[in-house]
Design a protein around this motif. Structure first.
Motif, PDB file in Angstrom:
ATOM      1  N   LEU A 227       0.807  -1.263  -0.083  1.00 34.79           N
ATOM      2  CA  LEU A 227      -0.007  -0.074   0.022  1.00 34.79           C
ATOM      3  C   LEU A 227       0.868   1.166  -0.147  1.00 34.79           C
ATOM      4  O   LEU A 227       1.800   1.394   0.896  1.00 34.79           O
ATOM      5  N   ARG A 228       0.476   2.153  -0.760  1.00 33.18           N
ATOM      6  CA  ARG A 228       1.112   3.459  -0.941  1.00 33.18           C
ATOM      7  C   ARG A 228      -0.023   4.651  -1.121  1.00 33.18           C
ATOM      8  O   ARG A 228      -0.557   4.534  -2.180  1.00 33.18           O
ATOM      9  N   THR A 229      -0.284   5.549  -0.183  1.00 37.00           N
ATOM     10  CA  THR A 229      -1.423   6.297  -0.469  1.00 37.00           C
ATOM     11  C   THR A 229      -1.307   7.599   0.545  1.00 37.00           C
ATOM     12  O   THR A 229      -0.386   7.573   1.584  1.00 37.00           O
ATOM     13  N   ASP A 230      -1.620   8.590  -0.174  1.00 34.66           N
ATOM     14  CA  ASP A 230      -1.499   9.941   0.732  1.00 34.66           C
ATOM     15  C   ASP A 230      -3.013  10.312   1.235  1.00 34.66           C
ATOM     16  O   ASP A 230      -3.333  11.226   1.842  1.00 34.66           O
ATOM     17  N   ASP A 231      -3.941   9.123   1.031  1.00 30.72           N
ATOM     18  CA  ASP A 231      -5.391   9.302   1.691  1.00 30.72           C
ATOM     19  C   ASP A 231      -5.210   8.430   2.702  1.00 30.72           C
ATOM     20  O   ASP A 231      -5.529   7.320   2.964  1.00 30.72           O
ATOM     21  N   THR A 232      -5.316   9.296   4.107  1.00 37.42           N
ATOM     22  CA  THR A 232      -5.210   8.281   5.340  1.00 37.42           C
ATOM     23  C   THR A 232      -6.640   7.669   5.548  1.00 37.42           C
ATOM     24  O   THR A 232      -6.550   6.766   6.316  1.00 37.42           O
ATOM     25  N   ALA A 233      -7.929   8.168   4.929  1.00 39.79           N
ATOM     26  CA  ALA A 233      -8.999   7.505   5.400  1.00 39.79           C
ATOM     27  C   ALA A 233      -8.798   5.952   4.371  1.00 39.79           C
ATOM     28  O   ALA A 233      -9.225   5.026   5.013  1.00 39.79           O
ATOM     29  N   HIS A 234      -8.168   5.878   3.311  1.00 41.37           N
ATOM     30  CA  HIS A 234      -8.081   4.867   2.659  1.00 41.37           C
ATOM     31  C   HIS A 234      -7.001   3.840   3.398  1.00 41.37           C
ATOM     32  O   HIS A 234      -7.112   2.789   3.458  1.00 41.37           O
ATOM     33  N   LEU A 235      -6.080   4.558   3.929  1.00 36.68           N
ATOM     34  CA  LEU A 235      -4.802   4.127   4.570  1.00 36.68           C
ATOM     35  C   LEU A 235      -5.516   3.201   5.678  1.00 36.68           C
ATOM     36  O   LEU A 235      -5.198   2.020   6.008  1.00 36.68           O
ATOM     37  N   ARG A 236      -6.352   3.860   6.575  1.00 39.73           N
ATOM     38  CA  ARG A 236      -6.809   3.251   7.652  1.00 39.73           C
ATOM     39  C   ARG A 236      -7.979   2.022   7.408  1.00 39.73           C
ATOM     40  O   ARG A 236      -7.791   0.861   7.703  1.00 39.73           O
TER      41      ARG A 236
END
Lengths: 440, 440
Positions: A227-236
């Motif tokens: 996983l690589r993202t700057d969207d912390t909702a997606h991260l969670r």
């Protein structure tokens, strides 16, 4: 010295017009760090060898100092050149703790040395720019957010291509592995760190053989790391969707999200701060936030910086000093980018004006013009010899000096020529100012 | 690392408030050098040992590099740390000659290393600031005047006690000795250089024993060496009054007078440029102007800088590069003066403002104030933790931060307190500016 020297591999040296760029980079970094209250320090280049070799992993790359013709037969001084700025900084904190105020914010921009095999972006002498915040006994988590934000701002102010600061958290990784039931968490972190160089299947095999993970556990470790993202909702959502329950994992996820959210938008479009669950940083001492920096289009250089949180940067037995910091590879970035023209060369000399010289007798008059210009902060040099004016103009051209000044003879008008446009006009050395774009 | 480190003798390190002074000194020197058109370069810290050991005189002081656990048994890299900035610069000129424009003016501010026994002002690692002008085949004499003048101006801009740049000329000395009939002129120069440490009678004896001078010749050499003056008419009358006729002597006298006259008044009262016929500089390569710099009241430090003209700074066999330069010992001057308080310490941190923190929840509001201030170039930090405001003010006091900012709660007025005067007033983070004396 009558022989023509040859370059030393791994010890890059810059021509003046390239060094001007490196100096501007260092000045810009320093300005941003100081705006955020970081004080500069400089540590000596050497440390006692036993202090450098404690880490174990870099033994082979250390340059040891020996005094030539020293009295003792071995000649070893017991000293060696530092290979990074973290070990000397940790020692500085311990040595001067009684005279420092904590939390102590410092930046340090100095060379370090490693005897490793040189390649593009990897040198035997290289300049690094480090920022760290160190506490006594405790150090608030918000400083993790702070150092990443400061480095993001500092990098955004440089004339670089886009770049990404890729953040992860050791607690998240360790909690996940623990929750999964991996027998040797530390070994697993070391293996997962190899995902930048090896295929996922190869890393799965390593996790099985080196960390005693089951094939299923190993696959889930690798899955998480994608996983690589700057969207912390997606991260969670992604991490929670992996179905592992663990307190440490939950804390690490909160911290990682806080760093990414805390840096959102601070550094414009070109510098992106994002979560990348592959980042582990093999070294043992990181305990929370970990990060690496990558330059868009220069993936071949690997990371151009990195850092993280260490709960025990230094300890004197009674007091422990936790720290969090980021290191940026100045040489690793500037030297390759200058070489391929991605960073434009600066001017060869700082002079904005060359004062022409009619004949050797009028040198005092030309000197006086130069003095008047310098008194107002305009960098100026006087022609070395009274050649024909055409030659003096070419002398300025070859040095990228934009203006040539012709002193007025016998009290006549002075003239100044912009040799880029060819424009020439009368001017007074006590009042004339160069056009804005040439000033820096 | 659990042990308390001890300082390494000869490797001085500065606390942040002292490093701030050293950095200001370096920035000021750089500014003056650039105003005069000198370009900055940085050379690598190492040179091949055979290049460093050619001079012969400093062999014992060289630190050689050995790779720890290198494959070959000796491990020697063939590299050593440079002991000054002149040898690396000469090598740089030869290596990059095809890409440089001559005369080439450069300044270089870097550490150098010597394994010698440490004492006050003499360190094993020390930073120097060098300026040199190098020509290809030829270099006009007026550059001798120029480098002395530039260094005089650069030193006058520093917050130092008074100092003197004491100039002599090798042609004057050699011509005088030749005119006198001294058998071994080079040996005589080496002996006369000892007048700073030994009694005149002892030097007379050395001139007789080492340079095969007669007692009468030796006494006249010492007599000449006693003159020190900034009055070039007196200088000429004195030297001519010694009754020795020699062409080289006449040229040297003209050159020396030109340097002293050319620097008259350029650097104010505190920096004096004067002729001192005792200055010889033992090293062989000087061929004309020679000089040393002494700090008033710090005669125990010996010279804090020096330099001169060398007609062959470098040569590749076909082309010779003459040069003239001056070196200033930054560490040698700054470290002792900081230690005895002659240079006042700077501030411990660059921050001008500490933004107070009411509670952890209001950190974003305090961060926003800090961001607004930094956007206008005001160095700012936010309190590390929401202690009582009295504690936060003391936190600022201990760091020499002059202002504490209290963000307005719920849209109320912001307040800023000057903690030196105790004055407090309403302020807007987008418009407030600190009083002028605190800005740098």
């Amino acid at each position: 010295m009558s022989d023509k020297p040859t370059p030393l591999s791994g010890f890059p040296e810059l021509l003046p017009e390239h060094r001007a760029v490196e100096r501007a980079v260092i000045a810009s970094l320093s300005r941003t760090f100081e705006l955020h209250g970081f004080a500069n320090i400089e540590t000596r280049a050497v440390e006692p060898l036993e202090r450098l070799s404690k880490g174990g992993e870099v033994d082979k790359e250390i340059y040891v100092l020996r005094r030539l013709q020293a009295e003792d037969s071995a000649g070893d001084s017991g000293l060696a050149l530092h290979f990074d700025l973290t070990v000397p900084f940790a020692r500085y904190v311990l040595e001067h703790a009684g005279k420092l105020e904590f939390p102590f914010r410092r930046f340090q921009i100095q060379p370090a040395w490693r005897g490793e095999r040189p390649q593009e972006g990897r040198y035997r002498q290289f300049t690094q720019a480090d920022i760290d915040i160190v506490g006594r006994d405790t150090l608030g988590f918000h400083h993790d957010v702070e150092v990443v934000r400061v480095m993001a701002e500092a990098l955004a102010a440089l004339p670089l291509p886009g770049l990404s600061i890729q953040v992860n958290n050791r607690k998240l990784i360790q909690g996940f592995y623990r929750g999964l039931g991996i027998p040797d968490v530390t070994a697993a972190i070391r293996q997962i760190d190899k995902l930048d160089k090896q295929e996922p299947d190869a890393v799965v095999a390593l996790l099985v053989s080196e960390a005693r993970a089951s094939e299923e556990q190993a696959r889930r470790c690798v899955e998480m790391a994608t996983l690589r993202t700057d969207d912390t909702a997606h991260l969670r959502a992604y991490v929670e969707g992996l179905g592992v329950e663990d307190d440490l994992l939950a804390t690490g996820l909160d911290e990682l999200a806080a760093v990414v959210d805390g840096c959102a938008g601070v550094a414009g479009e070109r510098v992106r701060v994002e979560a990348n669950l592959r980042i582990a940083r093999g070294l043992d001492y990181y305990t929370g936030t970990v990060l690496e920096i990558f330059l868009d289009g220069y993936e071949r250089l690997k990371s151009i910086g990195g850092g993280g949180r260490y709960d025990a940067l230094a300890s004197d037995g009674r007091t422990t000093y936790p720290g969090v910091g980021v290191s940026f590879g100045v040489s690793r970035t500037v030297v390759p980018l200058l070489a391929d023209g991605a960073l434009a060369a600066g001017r060869k000399v700082p002079s904005l004006v060359l004062v022409a010289l009619a004949d050797e007798e009028s040198r005092p008059a030309s000197d006086a013009v130069a003095r008047a210009l310098r008194a107002r902060g305009i960098a100026t040099e006087v022609a070395a010899s009274p050649q024909r004016f055409g030659k003096q103009i070419r002398y300025a051209e070859r040095r990228d000096i934009p203006y040539v000044w012709f002193p007025g003879a016998d009290g006549g008008d002075h003239q100044v020529k912009d040799i880029r446009s060819g424009d020439q006009s009368a001017a007074n050395p006590h009042r004339w100012t160069p056009a804005e774009e040439t000033q820096k």
